[in-house]
Enzyme design. Structure first.
Site, PDB file in Angstrom:
ATOM      1  N   CYS A   1       0.834  -1.206   0.000  1.00  0.00           N
ATOM      2  CA  CYS A   1       0.000   0.000   0.000  1.00  0.00           C
ATOM      3  C   CYS A   1       0.868   1.255   0.000  1.00  0.00           C
ATOM      4  CB  CYS A   1      -0.980  -0.046   1.169  1.00  0.00           C
ATOM      5  SG  CYS A   1      -2.310   1.166   1.041  1.00  0.00           S
TER       6      CYS A   1
ATOM      7  N   HIS B   1      -3.820  -5.019   0.165  1.00  0.00           N
ATOM      8  CA  HIS B   1      -3.329  -5.507   1.448  1.00  0.00           C
ATOM      9  C   HIS B   1      -3.411  -7.027   1.482  1.00  0.00           C
ATOM     10  CE1 HIS B   1      -2.803  -1.765   3.766  1.00  0.00           C
ATOM     11  NE2 HIS B   1      -3.713  -1.294   2.936  1.00  0.00           N
TER      12      HIS B   1
ATOM     13  N   GLU C   1      -2.214  -8.994   3.598  1.00  0.00           N
ATOM     14  CA  GLU C   1      -2.406  -9.458   4.984  1.00  0.00           C
ATOM     15  C   GLU C   1      -3.859  -9.359   5.423  1.00  0.00           C
ATOM     16  OE1 GLU C   1      -1.355  -6.553   4.088  1.00  0.00           O
ATOM     17  OE2 GLU C   1      -1.873  -4.993   5.552  1.00  0.00           O
TER      18      GLU C   1
END
Lengths: 244, 174
Positions: free
Chosen positions: B73, B155, B157
């Site tokens: 990001c 993202h 994660e």
């Protein structure tokens, strides 16, 4: 535009998911981590946890819950309820939440929105707006906030909010459908994504909301049952809504 | 076991990145210079983030690295030469190009969007304009690759199983 989002909302008190706080005695309906993970598996795009802990140490309770959720849930989640300062918000984000939601604290001191955006980035700052007849209400909708809803929405955007979570108070819990006209007016007033809340009773209601909003918050329609989310997603796809 | 260093340069959500890599069995270290994989997560705004990197000397450590770096990001955007954010900010200059403000659609751009055959979660108001873009999402830069640097606008994660698979590929290549 990214895909429309379905966002289950879980009320949390003292580390447990609860329901029925407003009109009945509070009932324990499960563990936030287990229920959150189950919704994630059922196809939730994000989750919202609303901390309604009555005790004074709300922040510690929120941080502990956020940390436990982050360990098991691999989709984004927002934490709201009792966040009054940048330090409160940082603590929740450092525990693993992706966004914070503020409501009464932002109405009481709008500069909080700017402070949160400067520290966390706008994408982490959700302003929740409870509205009725075009006016904003605060403190769980018990007080008139003295503000016009569209003006407040624009002010939130100019102060750096990243999303607006708009609850139509007179629809909340009725299952009679979202206030689509009001959501459309707010969506037209800002460039921010709008999350629709209040009134979902069936898939058609959710589809109608997603025509004017970026996401739909789902509370009572799910009955705290992840299986209902699976069937709702299937019904929405039947209605031509493109989901993840 | 692969070692992974997550750059810490101020407040923010590095916890989710840490948890995601822990689930994949990576060994976490603070040694950004020598870890098999260095991760530059995204935190807050460009100006504050660059100041945080410089303060800790991480800008030089990252520029000197020849082993893989993954920027996530804002971490992708910081690797570019500059960003429009905060009235103009110099980036690390690891990757050619600049970050520009999103103009169309709802901003911030928040939600799940396709990148190739997979769907990932995005949350951003700025986007890379770079000759190093190797994958896009709705016409916007989603992945940039330049030398040993890979940057993703989404993202991983926070992108469920698809995100975990992406991180696993980064780890196995490191």
């Amino acid at each position: 535009m990214p895909l429309p989002r379905l966002i289950p909302c879980l009320d949390v008190a003292d580390g447990r998911v609860v329901k029925g706080v407003r009109f009945e005695s509070m009932r324990d309906v499960g563990d936030p981590v287990e229920l959150g993970a189950a919704y994630s598996d059922a196809g939730a795009d994000e989750l919202v946890f609303l901390d309604i802990t009555a005790t004074l140490d709300k922040r510690a309770a929120a941080v502990a819950t956020a940390a436990r959720v982050a360990e098991q849930v691999t989709i984004p989640f927002t934490f709201g309820g009792g966040i009054r300062t940048v330090d409160d918000a940082c603590a929740v984000l450092e525990a693993g939440a992706d966004k914070v939601s503020v409501n009464s604290a932002a109405l009481a001191r709008p500069a909080l929105i700017e402070e949160l955006a400067a520290t966390l980035g706008s994408q982490a700052v959700v302003v929740a707006i409870d509205t009725e007849d075009g006016r904003v209400r605060s403190h769980s909708a018990t007080r008139e906030a003295g503000r016009d809803t569209l003006e407040w929405a624009r002010e939130c955007e100019s102060r750096g909010a990243g999303e607006l979570l708009v609850t139509s108070i007179d629809r909340d819990g009725t299952r009679n459908g979202y206030d689509v006209e009001q959501l459309a007016r707010i969506g037209d007033a800002v460039q921010l994504p709008v999350i629709a809340s209040g009134g979902a009773g069936n898939a058609r209601h959710v589809a109608d909301a997603l025509a004017v909003a970026s996401a739909a918050l789902l509370a009572s329609i799910l009955h705290e049952d992840p299986a209902r989310l699976v069937s709702l997603r299937a019904e929405l796809k039947e209605l031509g809504i493109c989901l993840r | 076991m692969k070692t992974v260093a997550i750059c810490r340069y101020g407040a923010g959500n590095v916890r989710s990145v840490e948890l995601a890599l822990g689930r994949l069995g990576a060994e976490l270290t603070d040694d950004v210079a020598n870890a098999d994989l260095a991760i530059l997560p995204g935190v807050g705004s460009a100006r504050t983030a660059m100041a945080g990197l410089r303060e800790r000397g991480l800008d030089e450590v990252l520029r000197a690295r020849t082993k893989p770096i993954l920027g996530i990001c804002l971490g992708l955007q910081l690797a570019l030469e500059s960003s429009e954010e905060d009235g103009g900010v110099d980036g690390l200059g690891i990757v050619p190009g600049r970050a520009v403000r999103l103009r169309d659609g709802r901003v911030p751009r928040i939600g799940w969007a396709m990148v190739g055959d997979d769907v990932y979660w995005f949350a951003h108001s700025y986007v890379a304009e770079s000759p190093a873009v190797t994958a896009t999402s709705e016409g916007l830069a989603a992945v940039v690759e330049h030398g040993s640097f890979t940057g993703v606008q989404f993202h991983p994660e926070k992108s469920g199983p698809a995100g975990a698979r992406f991180l696993e590929r980064c780890l196995s290549r490191a």
